[in-house]
Design a protein around this motif. Structure first.
Motif, PDB file in Angstrom:
ATOM      1  N   LEU A  51       0.835  -1.199   0.000  1.00 12.48           N
ATOM      2  CA  LEU A  51       0.000   0.000   0.000  1.00 12.48           C
ATOM      3  C   LEU A  51       0.872   1.253   0.000  1.00 12.48           C
ATOM      4  CD1 LEU A  51      -2.699   1.540   0.323  1.00 12.48           C
ATOM      5  CD2 LEU A  51      -2.472   1.192   2.802  1.00 12.48           C
ATOM      6  N   PHE A  52       1.910   1.258   0.839  1.00 11.68           N
ATOM      7  CA  PHE A  52       2.813   2.404   0.883  1.00 11.68           C
ATOM      8  C   PHE A  52       3.505   2.612  -0.467  1.00 11.68           C
ATOM      9  CE2 PHE A  52       4.012   3.458   5.543  1.00 11.68           C
ATOM     10  CZ  PHE A  52       2.673   3.663   5.818  1.00 11.68           C
ATOM     11  N   ALA A  53       3.972   1.524  -1.050  1.00 11.16           N
ATOM     12  CA  ALA A  53       4.658   1.623  -2.340  1.00 11.16           C
ATOM     13  C   ALA A  53       3.733   2.196  -3.411  1.00 11.16           C
ATOM     14  CB  ALA A  53       5.182   0.252  -2.761  1.00 11.16           C
ATOM     15  N   LEU A  54       2.474   1.815  -3.366  1.00  9.50           N
ATOM     16  CA  LEU A  54       1.504   2.316  -4.338  1.00  9.50           C
ATOM     17  C   LEU A  54       1.274   3.815  -4.158  1.00  9.50           C
ATOM     18  CD1 LEU A  54      -0.622   1.952  -6.532  1.00  9.50           C
ATOM     19  CD2 LEU A  54      -2.212   1.143  -4.787  1.00  9.50           C
ATOM     20  N   ILE A  55       1.089   4.266  -2.917  1.00 12.85           N
ATOM     21  CA  ILE A  55       0.849   5.684  -2.661  1.00 12.85           C
ATOM     22  C   ILE A  55       2.082   6.517  -3.011  1.00 12.85           C
ATOM     23  CG2 ILE A  55       0.339   7.406  -0.888  1.00 12.85           C
ATOM     24  CD1 ILE A  55      -1.239   5.207   0.596  1.00 12.85           C
ATOM     25  N   ALA A  56       3.270   5.999  -2.664  1.00 14.48           N
ATOM     26  CA  ALA A  56       4.502   6.757  -2.857  1.00 14.48           C
ATOM     27  C   ALA A  56       4.999   6.738  -4.295  1.00 14.48           C
ATOM     28  CB  ALA A  56       5.592   6.224  -1.933  1.00 14.48           C
ATOM     29  N   PRO A  99       7.749   9.459  -8.050  1.00 12.78           N
ATOM     30  CA  PRO A  99       7.741   9.697  -6.596  1.00 12.78           C
ATOM     31  C   PRO A  99       8.109  11.122  -6.205  1.00 12.78           C
ATOM     32  CG  PRO A  99       8.757   7.583  -7.071  1.00 12.78           C
ATOM     33  CD  PRO A  99       8.518   8.239  -8.396  1.00 12.78           C
ATOM     34  N   GLU A 100       9.071  11.727  -6.885  1.00 14.26           N
ATOM     35  CA  GLU A 100       9.538  13.051  -6.480  1.00 14.26           C
ATOM     36  C   GLU A 100       8.531  14.163  -6.746  1.00 14.26           C
ATOM     37  OE1 GLU A 100      11.174  12.275 -10.674  1.00 14.26           O
ATOM     38  OE2 GLU A 100      10.875  11.135  -8.806  1.00 14.26           O
ATOM     39  N   ARG A 101       7.470  13.867  -7.489  1.00 11.65           N
ATOM     40  CA  ARG A 101       6.456  14.879  -7.767  1.00 11.65           C
ATOM     41  C   ARG A 101       5.167  14.650  -6.978  1.00 11.65           C
ATOM     42  NH1 ARG A 101       5.153  15.420 -13.832  1.00 11.65           N
ATOM     43  NH2 ARG A 101       3.791  16.994 -12.923  1.00 11.65           N
ATOM     44  N   ARG A 102       5.160  13.671  -6.116  1.00  4.07           N
ATOM     45  CA  ARG A 102       3.922  13.319  -5.416  1.00  4.07           C
ATOM     46  C   ARG A 102       3.698  14.112  -4.128  1.00  4.07           C
ATOM     47  NH1 ARG A 102       1.790   7.309  -6.500  1.00  4.07           N
ATOM     48  NH2 ARG A 102       2.284   7.241  -8.723  1.00  4.07           N
ATOM     49  N   ARG A 103       4.731  14.738  -3.595  1.00  6.50           N
ATOM     50  CA  ARG A 103       4.626  15.470  -2.316  1.00  6.50           C
ATOM     51  C   ARG A 103       4.226  14.527  -1.184  1.00  6.50           C
ATOM     52  NH1 ARG A 103       3.810  21.024  -3.150  1.00  6.50           N
ATOM     53  NH2 ARG A 103       4.259  21.211  -0.917  1.00  6.50           N
ATOM     54  N   VAL A 104       4.813  13.332  -1.204  1.00  6.97           N
ATOM     55  CA  VAL A 104       4.552  12.326  -0.178  1.00  6.97           C
ATOM     56  C   VAL A 104       5.855  12.057   0.570  1.00  6.97           C
ATOM     57  CG1 VAL A 104       3.885   9.925   0.272  1.00  6.97           C
ATOM     58  CG2 VAL A 104       2.672  11.247  -1.474  1.00  6.97           C
ATOM     59  N   GLY A 105       5.844  12.246   1.906  1.00  5.54           N
ATOM     60  CA  GLY A 105       7.016  11.985   2.720  1.00  5.54           C
ATOM     61  C   GLY A 105       6.922  10.633   3.401  1.00  5.54           C
ATOM     62  N   LEU A 106       8.076  10.078   3.751  1.00  6.77           N
ATOM     63  CA  LEU A 106       8.109   8.765   4.389  1.00  6.77           C
ATOM     64  C   LEU A 106       8.998   8.786   5.620  1.00  6.77           C
ATOM     65  CD1 LEU A 106       8.386   8.160   0.977  1.00  6.77           C
ATOM     66  CD2 LEU A 106       7.736   5.946   1.859  1.00  6.77           C
ATOM     67  N   LEU A 107       8.551   8.094   6.676  1.00 10.17           N
ATOM     68  CA  LEU A 107       9.354   7.851   7.868  1.00 10.17           C
ATOM     69  C   LEU A 107       9.373   6.341   8.108  1.00 10.17           C
ATOM     70  CD1 LEU A 107       8.367  10.550  10.521  1.00 10.17           C
ATOM     71  CD2 LEU A 107      10.551  10.312   9.346  1.00 10.17           C
ATOM     72  N   LEU A 164       9.684  16.780   7.154  1.00  4.36           N
ATOM     73  CA  LEU A 164       8.761  17.913   7.147  1.00  4.36           C
ATOM     74  C   LEU A 164       9.309  19.103   6.371  1.00  4.36           C
ATOM     75  CD1 LEU A 164       7.428  17.834  10.820  1.00  4.36           C
ATOM     76  CD2 LEU A 164       6.290  17.023   8.748  1.00  4.36           C
ATOM     77  N   LEU A 165      10.640  19.264   6.356  1.00  4.11           N
ATOM     78  CA  LEU A 165      11.233  20.376   5.611  1.00  4.11           C
ATOM     79  C   LEU A 165      10.991  20.246   4.110  1.00  4.11           C
ATOM     80  CD1 LEU A 165      14.617  21.010   7.433  1.00  4.11           C
ATOM     81  CD2 LEU A 165      12.748  22.638   7.153  1.00  4.11           C
ATOM     82  N   ALA A 166      10.760  19.032   3.642  1.00  2.00           N
ATOM     83  CA  ALA A 166      10.454  18.818   2.225  1.00  2.00           C
ATOM     84  C   ALA A 166       9.022  19.204   1.876  1.00  2.00           C
ATOM     85  CB  ALA A 166      10.703  17.354   1.849  1.00  2.00           C
ATOM     86  N   GLU A 167       8.255  19.639   2.873  1.00  2.00           N
ATOM     87  CA  GLU A 167       6.887  20.132   2.710  1.00  2.00           C
ATOM     88  C   GLU A 167       5.950  19.104   2.072  1.00  2.00           C
ATOM     89  OE1 GLU A 167       7.347  23.793   0.547  1.00  2.00           O
ATOM     90  OE2 GLU A 167       8.108  24.856   2.309  1.00  2.00           O
ATOM     91  N   PRO A 168       5.881  17.902   2.659  1.00  2.91           N
ATOM     92  CA  PRO A 168       4.967  16.893   2.109  1.00  2.91           C
ATOM     93  C   PRO A 168       3.507  17.256   2.396  1.00  2.91           C
ATOM     94  CG  PRO A 168       5.836  16.131   4.192  1.00  2.91           C
ATOM     95  CD  PRO A 168       6.555  17.419   3.880  1.00  2.91           C
ATOM     96  N   GLU A 169       2.633  16.834   1.504  1.00  2.35           N
ATOM     97  CA  GLU A 169       1.198  16.995   1.720  1.00  2.35           C
ATOM     98  C   GLU A 169       0.599  15.738   2.333  1.00  2.35           C
ATOM     99  OE1 GLU A 169      -0.625  18.214  -1.926  1.00  2.35           O
ATOM    100  OE2 GLU A 169       0.681  19.954  -2.164  1.00  2.35           O
ATOM    101  N   ALA A 170       1.338  14.628   2.244  1.00  4.74           N
ATOM    102  CA  ALA A 170       0.938  13.369   2.888  1.00  4.74           C
ATOM    103  C   ALA A 170       2.184  12.746   3.493  1.00  4.74           C
ATOM    104  CB  ALA A 170       0.285  12.415   1.897  1.00  4.74           C
ATOM    105  N   LEU A 171       1.983  11.969   4.552  1.00  2.00           N
ATOM    106  CA  LEU A 171       3.099  11.356   5.260  1.00  2.00           C
ATOM    107  C   LEU A 171       2.795   9.887   5.485  1.00  2.00           C
ATOM    108  CD1 LEU A 171       5.822  11.968   6.666  1.00  2.00           C
ATOM    109  CD2 LEU A 171       4.526  12.508   8.741  1.00  2.00           C
ATOM    110  N   SER A 179      -2.076  14.786   5.673  1.00  3.38           N
ATOM    111  CA  SER A 179      -2.780  13.502   5.704  1.00  3.38           C
ATOM    112  C   SER A 179      -1.737  12.410   5.926  1.00  3.38           C
ATOM    113  CB  SER A 179      -3.519  13.249   4.386  1.00  3.38           C
ATOM    114  OG  SER A 179      -4.459  14.255   4.141  1.00  3.38           O
ATOM    115  N   ALA A 180      -1.901  11.617   6.974  1.00  3.19           N
ATOM    116  CA  ALA A 180      -0.893  10.610   7.314  1.00  3.19           C
ATOM    117  C   ALA A 180      -1.488   9.212   7.320  1.00  3.19           C
ATOM    118  CB  ALA A 180      -0.265  10.913   8.677  1.00  3.19           C
ATOM    119  N   VAL A 181      -0.651   8.238   6.940  1.00  4.33           N
ATOM    120  CA  VAL A 181      -1.020   6.831   7.008  1.00  4.33           C
ATOM    121  C   VAL A 181       0.059   6.121   7.814  1.00  4.33           C
ATOM    122  CG1 VAL A 181      -1.564   4.730   5.733  1.00  4.33           C
ATOM    123  CG2 VAL A 181      -2.138   6.958   4.742  1.00  4.33           C
TER     124      VAL A 181
END
Length: 218
Positions: free
Chosen positions: A48-53, A78-86, A154-161, A192-194
């Protein structure tokens, strides 16, 4: 952007591996909300994460759409999705200082060394690490490294995490502290976080809806 566009939308999302369907999800994750995803190994959490990212293995077949604040992420790199990962590990670059790790994540629109350093220092202060800009990542404790990783993301300004069990390797006290910090930052920034977790305490702390992929309808 209308209310219907706001946040992360998993619209009739399905993933199959051959003839086997891993999951079917139809969910809206509002800005500032965390959706917790649980399930046994092999149920599709990492998929699921791989699909979103944006890095789903081509061996899988996906259906439905992923939309983020009105943007259809289908087909975007991936670099245009504004999705961050931890992740479970902080994954800081060992050859860079703490400041170097943070500056690496800053968006190009922020120009000028002074302005970029000020942004990095301000974010460190928000995660309780003011003055750590010049520190070597090797000298950080587990909790400090986790907070630097959060600051960098967070400094990368993601819209989803996407949170891939980021608290699992911390001891009980640090786990609670870092967990509360992450969810507070998600809420404060309207992200928005998952969260993927095996720990129901993590899901309870997130305070949002919980889904179990083991119960995904066939």
């Amino acid at each position: 952007m209308t209310n219907e566009d706001e946040g992360l939308r998993l619209d009739s999302l399905t993933v199959r591996l051959g003839t086997r369907r891993l999951f079917a999800i139809d969910r809206h994750v509002a800005g500032g909300e965390t959706l917790s995803v649980m399930g046994p190994s092999g149920s599709g959490k990492s998929t699921l994460f791989a699909l979103i990212a944006g890095f789903l293995d081509p061996a899988f077949t996906a259906g439905g759409n992923v939309r983020l604040n009105g943007r259809d992420l289908t087909g975007l790199p991936p670099e245009r999705r504004r999705v961050g990962l931890l992740f479970q590990d902080a994954l800081l670059y060992p050859h860079m200082s703490v400041g170097g790790n943070l500056l690496f994540a800053l968006p190009p629109r922020l120009r000028g060394r002074r302005q970029r350093l000020e942004a990095a220092e301000a974010m460190l202060a928000k995660v309780g690490l003011a003055g750590y800009l010049g520190r070597d990542p090797a000298t950080l404790s587990g909790g400090q490294a986790a907070r630097v990783a959060l600051a960098r993301t967070l400094l990368a300004e993601p819209e989803a995490l996407l949170l891939d069990e980021p608290f699992s390797r911390l001891d009980a006290d640090l786990r609670s502290t870092v967990r509360d910090l992450v969810f507070a930052m998600v809420a404060d920034r309207g992200i928005s976080a998952v969260l993927v977790t095996h720990d129901r305490d993590d899901a309870a702390a997130a305070g949002g809806p919980v889904i179990d992929l083991a119960e995904s309808p066939e």
